[in-house]
Design a protein around this motif. Structure first.
Motif, PDB file in Angstrom:
ATOM      1  N   LEU A 413       0.670  -1.074  -0.020  1.00 41.74           N
ATOM      2  CA  LEU A 413      -0.030   0.029  -0.078  1.00 41.74           C
ATOM      3  C   LEU A 413       0.927   1.180  -0.037  1.00 41.74           C
ATOM      4  O   LEU A 413       1.768   1.295   0.909  1.00 41.74           O
ATOM      5  CB  LEU A 413      -0.937  -0.044   1.224  1.00 41.74           C
ATOM      6  N   ARG A 414       0.645   2.030  -0.914  1.00 43.54           N
ATOM      7  CA  ARG A 414       1.403   3.333  -1.124  1.00 43.54           C
ATOM      8  C   ARG A 414       0.478   4.536  -0.856  1.00 43.54           C
ATOM      9  O   ARG A 414      -0.625   4.569  -1.504  1.00 43.54           O
ATOM     10  CB  ARG A 414       2.268   3.405  -2.572  1.00 43.54           C
ATOM     11  N   ILE A 415       0.721   5.498   0.129  1.00 47.02           N
ATOM     12  CA  ILE A 415       0.137   6.670   0.552  1.00 47.02           C
ATOM     13  C   ILE A 415       0.953   8.056   0.207  1.00 47.02           C
ATOM     14  O   ILE A 415       1.994   8.173   0.929  1.00 47.02           O
ATOM     15  CB  ILE A 415      -0.422   6.439   1.931  1.00 47.02           C
ATOM     16  N   ALA A 416       0.968   8.390  -0.848  1.00 45.29           N
ATOM     17  CA  ALA A 416       1.712   9.499  -1.335  1.00 45.29           C
ATOM     18  C   ALA A 416       1.316  10.782  -1.264  1.00 45.29           C
ATOM     19  O   ALA A 416      -0.009  11.020  -1.038  1.00 45.29           O
ATOM     20  CB  ALA A 416       2.160   9.415  -2.855  1.00 45.29           C
ATOM     21  N   ASP A 417       2.193  11.923  -1.418  1.00 38.34           N
ATOM     22  CA  ASP A 417       1.503  13.461  -1.201  1.00 38.34           C
ATOM     23  C   ASP A 417       0.694  13.536  -2.458  1.00 38.34           C
ATOM     24  O   ASP A 417       0.963  12.952  -3.508  1.00 38.34           O
ATOM     25  CB  ASP A 417       2.741  14.175  -1.264  1.00 38.34           C
ATOM     26  N   GLN A 418      -0.257  14.476  -2.262  1.00 37.52           N
ATOM     27  CA  GLN A 418      -1.120  14.859  -3.530  1.00 37.52           C
ATOM     28  C   GLN A 418      -0.534  15.593  -4.507  1.00 37.52           C
ATOM     29  O   GLN A 418      -1.040  15.816  -5.587  1.00 37.52           O
ATOM     30  CB  GLN A 418      -2.419  15.616  -2.938  1.00 37.52           C
ATOM     31  N   PHE A 428       7.841  12.127   2.292  1.00 34.05           N
ATOM     32  CA  PHE A 428       6.263  12.827   2.154  1.00 34.05           C
ATOM     33  C   PHE A 428       5.298  11.855   1.900  1.00 34.05           C
ATOM     34  O   PHE A 428       4.189  12.062   1.747  1.00 34.05           O
ATOM     35  CB  PHE A 428       6.328  13.749   0.942  1.00 34.05           C
ATOM     36  N   ALA A 429       5.764  10.381   1.842  1.00 34.99           N
ATOM     37  CA  ALA A 429       4.904   9.396   1.842  1.00 34.99           C
ATOM     38  C   ALA A 429       4.374   8.897   3.448  1.00 34.99           C
ATOM     39  O   ALA A 429       5.098   9.323   4.259  1.00 34.99           O
ATOM     40  CB  ALA A 429       5.436   8.204   1.376  1.00 34.99           C
TER      41      ALA A 429
END
Length: 455
Positions: A413-418, A428-429
């Motif tokens: 699961l990758r949660i990155a900056d917008q 920044f993830a």
């Protein structure tokens, strides 16, 4: 034993009934043993837009921040700094091109160091409160507009500032500490900031008076373009007892107001010397931060309170729980899928932090081909801002496997900056709080401990 027709019939019925009882009906929840279970971790680490912060001041005749200064903070699990910028030499004129350039240089240095900034602008750092007239403030905000736009990716929040000593909306030499003038400054600031950057005001009463409402934000207003939905709170005399040096007028009502607001807009600040025998113990800190949904706290003030928490053993707890702290709970993925078909994503995530996320992130299921090492990102529609404190939120989506060749894949699961400028930066993830779950690979990913074979 002699079998009769009747006994044979009853035996067949019994076997059939047992078969039907033991067979799981389609659509029933997967048995618990089929779901992947994740272990939550107490490890301290930095995550964007949350946690303990440091404060740095920049004067008109000062020097630029350095990479060495800021890079050191990452090793201390600090991901954000409060930068208080003083226009002490520009109280009656435009900000010079040189000083605007220095501000942009500092913002670039922060970006390169993997940090975000909270910004505040002021004209004086003493109780004389010698600030600038409203017309000058508005002119300065016009000058700052392109700075905000160019660096919106690393601006976490902007404190309303400008008025009075330290920009804290009191002691104004120009008589600006009135509702009308505060409203004018806040509205001007919101008009020059990019729409998705949130502002913080110094007291709950200030916001209530400016917007003429004591009703906290609702879910239907949240994350909208309305000015009221973009304004949170900062308390620079947190945990000092009583009214927190005038932060509150009606203490319990206004604390509940902030508690409700902070589901959607940020709360943070710094402590002050306690008053009236008040003791900001670990228990008091824990209770207040959870109630008010604190997302950041200044390490530089008040040192006696910070040191007391370190000596009492709760500093690490606060370090972990300020802001959001998301972690995987459990998940289910099929073992196989057809090439060009779909994959069902079914997982639960919990927020054990004091606050939610305030900015939307780009969330992706990542599949890594174990033979070639190639990564494939599949966007998810989930909005992790909705995972509020103490809430476990399900994520159930279907992603297309189009474009993925047959093979075995590890899942992440990758949660990155917008922002596109930061999307490929692991600093920044969002890292999830699970044991042995984080990898710096592929710009920062969280292991799902699952494999799938695409045929």
């Amino acid at each position: 034993m002699k079998w009769t027709n009747r006994s044979i019939f009853l035996g067949l019925v019994l076997v059939a009934s047992c078969f039907l009882c033991c067979k799981r009906a389609d659509g029933d929840p997967k048995p618990k043993e089929e779901r992947i279970q994740y272990e939550l971790s107490n490890t301290a680490f930095a995550n964007p837009e949350r946690g303990f912060i440091r404060t740095m001041s920049v004067k008109s005749d000062g020097v630029a921040l350095t990479s060495a200064q800021l890079s050191l903070l990452r090793s201390q699990h600090v991901s954000m700094i409060l930068c208080v910028i003083y226009f002490d030499q520009f109280k009656d004129k435009d900000i010079s091109a040189g000083f605007l350039s220095l501000i942009e240089s500092d913002l670039n240095t922060a970006r390169n160091a993997g940090l975000k900034m909270i910004l505040r602008f002021a004209y004086t750092d003493d109780m004389a409160g010698t600030d600038a007239p409203l017309a000058i403030i508005e002119r300065h905000l016009d000058q700052l507009k392109p700075v905000f736009e160019n660096h919106k990716d690393i601006i976490s929040f902007v404190q309303a500032g400008f008025i009075g000593a330290w920009g804290e909306w009191h002691s104004s030499s120009n008589g600006l500490a009135t509702v009308a003038n505060e409203r004018a400054v806040l509205n001007k600031l919101l008009s020059v900031l990019p729409m998705d950057i949130m502002v913080q005001v110094r007291t709950p009463g200030a916001k209530q008076q400016i917007f003429n409402s004591t009703v906290a934000l609702t879910a239907s207003q949240a994350y909208s373009s309305e000015n009221i939905a973009r304004v949170g709170h900062h308390n620079d005399c947190f945990l000092s007892g009583g009214t927190d040096y005038g932060t509150y007028t009606n203490v319990e009502q206004e604390k509940q107001y902030i508690s409700n607001e902070a589901l959607y807009v940020p709360t943070g600040g710094e402590t002050c010397p306690p008053t009236g025998g008040y003791d900001p113990t670990c228990a008091e800190g824990r209770r207040e931060m959870r109630l008010l949904k604190w997302t950041y706290l200044n390490l530089d003030w008040y040192p006696a309170t910070i040191n007391a928490w370190k000596n009492s053993g709760c500093f690490e707890e606060f370090q972990n729980n300020l802001g959001y702290r998301l972690g995987l709970v459990d998940a289910f993925f099929p073992k196989e899928a057809m090439a060009g078909g779909n994959l069902a994503v079914d997982l639960n995530i919990v927020n054990n932090g004091y606050a939610p996320l305030y900015y939307k992130k780009k969330t992706m299921l990542v599949l890594k081909n174990t033979a070639t090492g190639t990564y494939y990102d599949k966007p998810l529609t989930v909005d992790l801002r909705l995972c509020k404190p103490t809430v476990t939120m399900p994520i159930k989506e279907t992603v297309s496997l189009a474009g993925l060749p047959a093979g075995t894949y590890e899942l992440y699961l990758r949660i990155a900056d917008q922002h596109a400028s930061l999307e490929a930066r692991s600093e920044f993830a969002v890292r999830l709080a699970n044991t042995n779950g984080w990898l710096e690979d592929h710009n920062g990913i969280n292991k799902l401990n699952a494999q799938i074979v695409i045929k």
